[in-house]
Design a protein around this motif. Structure first.
Motif, PDB file in Angstrom:
ATOM      1  N   HIS A  86       0.761  -1.281   0.027  1.00 33.94           N
ATOM      2  CA  HIS A  86       0.054   0.117   0.047  1.00 33.94           C
ATOM      3  C   HIS A  86       0.821   1.195  -0.047  1.00 33.94           C
ATOM      4  N   LEU A  87       1.880   1.375  -0.971  1.00 39.04           N
ATOM      5  CA  LEU A  87       2.860   2.446  -0.967  1.00 39.04           C
ATOM      6  C   LEU A  87       2.395   3.262  -2.057  1.00 39.04           C
ATOM      7  N   ASN A  88       2.124   4.601  -1.648  1.00 46.97           N
ATOM      8  CA  ASN A  88       1.181   5.643  -2.477  1.00 46.97           C
ATOM      9  C   ASN A  88       2.271   6.809  -2.984  1.00 46.97           C
ATOM     10  N   THR A  89       3.693   6.475  -2.818  1.00 48.87           N
ATOM     11  CA  THR A  89       4.416   7.287  -3.688  1.00 48.87           C
ATOM     12  C   THR A  89       4.662   6.869  -5.144  1.00 48.87           C
ATOM     13  N   THR A  90       5.554   7.534  -5.762  1.00 46.10           N
ATOM     14  CA  THR A  90       5.703   7.322  -7.316  1.00 46.10           C
ATOM     15  C   THR A  90       6.650   5.989  -7.493  1.00 46.10           C
ATOM     16  N   ASP A  91       6.320   5.447  -8.659  1.00 48.45           N
ATOM     17  CA  ASP A  91       7.115   3.947  -8.808  1.00 48.45           C
ATOM     18  C   ASP A  91       8.409   4.170  -8.701  1.00 48.45           C
ATOM     19  N   ARG A  92       8.900   5.538  -9.278  1.00 53.31           N
ATOM     20  CA  ARG A  92      10.507   5.633  -9.186  1.00 53.31           C
ATOM     21  C   ARG A  92      11.033   5.728  -8.009  1.00 53.31           C
ATOM     22  N   HIS A  93      10.356   6.323  -6.962  1.00 55.58           N
ATOM     23  CA  HIS A  93      10.786   6.080  -5.379  1.00 55.58           C
ATOM     24  C   HIS A  93      10.617   4.526  -4.942  1.00 55.58           C
ATOM     25  N   VAL A  94       9.455   3.997  -5.241  1.00 52.12           N
ATOM     26  CA  VAL A  94       9.470   2.370  -4.975  1.00 52.12           C
ATOM     27  C   VAL A  94      10.756   1.752  -5.552  1.00 52.12           C
ATOM     28  N   TYR A  95      11.359   2.053  -6.808  1.00 44.71           N
ATOM     29  CA  TYR A  95      12.325   1.451  -7.357  1.00 44.71           C
ATOM     30  C   TYR A  95      13.682   2.030  -6.553  1.00 44.71           C
ATOM     31  N   ASP A  96      13.580   3.169  -6.415  1.00 47.13           N
ATOM     32  CA  ASP A  96      14.828   3.702  -5.567  1.00 47.13           C
ATOM     33  C   ASP A  96      15.018   3.091  -4.079  1.00 47.13           C
ATOM     34  N   TRP A  97      14.027   2.778  -3.503  1.00 48.30           N
ATOM     35  CA  TRP A  97      13.857   2.150  -2.315  1.00 48.30           C
ATOM     36  C   TRP A  97      14.559   0.583  -2.405  1.00 48.30           C
ATOM     37  N   LEU A  98      13.648   0.169  -3.343  1.00 50.81           N
ATOM     38  CA  LEU A  98      14.168  -1.435  -3.453  1.00 50.81           C
ATOM     39  C   LEU A  98      15.520  -1.634  -4.011  1.00 50.81           C
ATOM     40  N   ASP A  99      16.015  -0.760  -4.812  1.00 50.10           N
ATOM     41  CA  ASP A  99      17.464  -0.921  -5.259  1.00 50.10           C
ATOM     42  C   ASP A  99      18.449  -0.327  -4.314  1.00 50.10           C
ATOM     43  N   VAL A 100      18.214   0.693  -3.440  1.00 53.37           N
ATOM     44  CA  VAL A 100      18.915   0.848  -2.288  1.00 53.37           C
ATOM     45  C   VAL A 100      19.140  -0.634  -1.543  1.00 53.37           C
ATOM     46  N   LEU A 101      18.086  -1.513  -1.360  1.00 59.75           N
ATOM     47  CA  LEU A 101      18.273  -2.586  -0.547  1.00 59.75           C
ATOM     48  C   LEU A 101      18.956  -3.762  -1.342  1.00 59.75           C
ATOM     49  N   VAL A 102      18.934  -3.335  -2.718  1.00 59.26           N
ATOM     50  CA  VAL A 102      19.795  -4.302  -3.622  1.00 59.26           C
ATOM     51  C   VAL A 102      21.203  -4.006  -3.401  1.00 59.26           C
ATOM     52  N   SER A 103      21.625  -2.703  -3.455  1.00 58.86           N
ATOM     53  CA  SER A 103      22.930  -2.181  -3.464  1.00 58.86           C
ATOM     54  C   SER A 103      23.666  -2.618  -2.036  1.00 58.86           C
ATOM     55  N   LEU A 104      22.852  -2.526  -0.876  1.00 54.94           N
ATOM     56  CA  LEU A 104      23.121  -2.956   0.409  1.00 54.94           C
ATOM     57  C   LEU A 104      23.494  -4.338   0.500  1.00 54.94           C
ATOM     58  N   GLY A 105      23.004  -5.172  -0.478  1.00 50.74           N
ATOM     59  CA  GLY A 105      23.046  -6.681  -0.353  1.00 50.74           C
ATOM     60  C   GLY A 105      21.985  -7.225   0.426  1.00 50.74           C
ATOM     61  N   PHE A 106      20.576  -6.554   0.560  1.00 52.65           N
ATOM     62  CA  PHE A 106      19.741  -7.177   1.326  1.00 52.65           C
ATOM     63  C   PHE A 106      18.653  -7.994   0.366  1.00 52.65           C
ATOM     64  N   LEU A 107      18.778  -7.548  -1.048  1.00 49.82           N
ATOM     65  CA  LEU A 107      17.613  -8.026  -1.842  1.00 49.82           C
ATOM     66  C   LEU A 107      18.576  -8.444  -3.236  1.00 49.82           C
ATOM     67  N   LYS A 108      18.088  -9.221  -3.854  1.00 51.94           N
ATOM     68  CA  LYS A 108      18.684  -9.613  -5.293  1.00 51.94           C
ATOM     69  C   LYS A 108      17.574  -9.217  -6.238  1.00 51.94           C
ATOM     70  N   ARG A 109      18.096  -8.933  -7.528  1.00 45.79           N
ATOM     71  CA  ARG A 109      17.049  -8.198  -8.638  1.00 45.79           C
ATOM     72  C   ARG A 109      17.661  -8.713  -9.783  1.00 45.79           C
ATOM     73  N   GLU A 110      16.475  -9.090 -10.632  1.00 44.78           N
ATOM     74  CA  GLU A 110      16.951  -9.487 -12.051  1.00 44.78           C
ATOM     75  C   GLU A 110      15.979  -8.469 -12.974  1.00 44.78           C
ATOM     76  N   GLY A 111      16.542  -7.941 -13.850  1.00 41.66           N
ATOM     77  CA  GLY A 111      16.073  -6.773 -14.714  1.00 41.66           C
ATOM     78  C   GLY A 111      16.235  -5.552 -13.790  1.00 41.66           C
ATOM     79  N   LEU A 112      15.627  -4.467 -14.694  1.00 41.19           N
ATOM     80  CA  LEU A 112      15.686  -3.127 -14.226  1.00 41.19           C
ATOM     81  C   LEU A 112      14.319  -2.479 -14.151  1.00 41.19           C
ATOM     82  N   LEU A 113      14.181  -1.613 -13.078  1.00 39.28           N
ATOM     83  CA  LEU A 113      12.913  -0.736 -13.014  1.00 39.28           C
ATOM     84  C   LEU A 113      11.631  -1.533 -13.132  1.00 39.28           C
ATOM     85  N   GLU A 114      10.729  -1.201 -14.293  1.00 34.59           N
ATOM     86  CA  GLU A 114       9.404  -1.837 -14.102  1.00 34.59           C
ATOM     87  C   GLU A 114       9.663  -3.453 -14.755  1.00 34.59           C
ATOM     88  N   ASN A 115      10.770  -3.666 -15.143  1.00 36.48           N
ATOM     89  CA  ASN A 115      10.882  -5.332 -15.540  1.00 36.48           C
ATOM     90  C   ASN A 115      11.491  -5.973 -14.362  1.00 36.48           C
TER      91      ASN A 115
END
Length: 350
Positions: free
Chosen positions: A55-84
């Motif tokens: 239930h996050l009501n901010t922009t998609d871009r800020h959700v990407y930013d938050w999740l990608d911060v967690l990727v860069s810190l090593g807490f999440l893994k990611r395949e693909g980029l942004l909406e993909n």
């Protein structure tokens, strides 16, 4: 030559990383608070699905930013980029931050987010005054722990935090220390009984007691039942500073001594010594600071947290522990490293 080279090229990156470290801290704490890692357990999801589910009501871009911060810190893994992009837990967050696993340690992080984050903003005031900076800061009539034990919700959060910060240590201690020589053990300030549960699972022949204030007993009974150990661990209630403590061949405490001033530490250690039989042992499980006070940063930060919480409580080195043990009658001490910054400081009575 190497030192000259380093000093000739000063680098501000470490200063900025630590000075603005609360940015990264809050990104992780928010993820725990939102149960992000629980949501991702055993699966992967795209950012849009995560946004909708949380239930996050901010922009998609800020959700990407938050999740990608967690990727860069090593807490999440990611395949693909942004909406993909598809996000999933790494091995550590899958194990330790999924609320549905018994290995979940997020309780301390939730308390960090809900309580300690704001109080650490008053560290300067704590250092200037030597007074607690938590809920009791602005009241002369309320002590944090008295209020805590009157609120089931706060008590549950606190007990979960204690289990969270010590869970890995308890599991490790149950395997690294030879409990087979002993028949009885009492965990003083045992909170929800997690240490007793870990010992019981590894060493079913030992008779175990977990001891804490009366309001904690239902939480201990619930945790014991969760591990199918009902009837195998005794739950006793009392105030270890005021009442007699159970006698056993092993008496343990997890994150208890560090909350006390030195005089009260000594009083409690002497109380333990008197309750132990000959050849009994005392085990203190804490973030024991290295004797040089230069490596265990977490232990020293925890000591500052005791300033925030208690005013005069503090964490200690193994040399400190050995001196207190000797002063109260113990004849031998040793240190067993556990997980991360934590150790078991052990004192032997002969």
């Amino acid at each position: 030559m190497e030192q000259q080279s380093v000093s000739a090229h000063p680098d501000p990156s470490r200063i900025m990383q630590v000075g603005m470290g609360f940015w990264a801290s809050k990104a992780l704490l928010a993820a725990v608070n939102f149960k992000l890692f629980t949501s991702l357990a055993g699966t992967s999801k795209k950012a849009k699905a995560i946004k909708d589910e949380l239930h996050l009501n901010t922009t998609d871009r800020h959700v990407y930013d938050w999740l990608d911060v967690l990727v860069s810190l090593g807490f999440l893994k990611r395949e693909g980029l942004l909406e993909n992009a598809a996000y999933s837990n790494n091995a550590d967050t899958e194990m330790f931050l999924d609320e549905n696993k018994p290995s979940f340690i997020g309780g301390i992080l939730k308390m960090g987010n809900n309580r300690l984050y704001q109080f650490w903003g008053n560290l300067e005031q704590g250092l200037l005054t030597g007074k607690p900076q938590n809920e009791s800061k602005d009241s002369t009539n309320m002590h944090f722990f008295e209020d805590l034990y009157q609120s089931p919700e706060k008590l549950r959060e606190f007990v979960n935090a204690m289990s969270g910060i010590q869970g890995g240590n308890f599991m490790t201690l149950s395997k690294k220390f030879d409990f087979s020589k002993y028949k009885t053990m009492a965990d003083i300030g045992g909170a929800d009984g997690f240490l007793s549960c870990m010992i019981a699972l590894q060493h079913p022949s030992i008779s175990l007691t977990t001891y804490d204030l009366p309001p904690v007993a239902p939480l201990a009974e619930k945790k014991i039942a969760k591990f199918n150990l009902t009837g195998k661990i005794k739950v006793e209630s009392g105030d270890f500073l005021k009442d007699a403590i159970p006698s056993a061949e092993i008496i343990s405490m997890g994150n208890i001594l560090h909350g006390l001033n030195e005089a009260t530490k000594l009083e409690l250690i002497k109380k333990v010594y008197d309750a132990l039989p000959e050849n009994g042992i005392f085990i203190a499980i804490e973030n024991v600071i290295d004797n040089d006070r230069s490596n265990n940063t977490f232990g020293m930060l925890m000591s500052l947290n005791m300033l925030i919480e208690n005013g005069d409580g503090f964490d200690y080195t193994f040399n400190d522990f050995a001196k207190w043990a000797k002063d109260t009658g113990f004849t031998k001490t040793e240190l067993i490293p556990l997980t991360g910054p934590a150790s078991a400081a052990i004192a032997y009575k002969s």
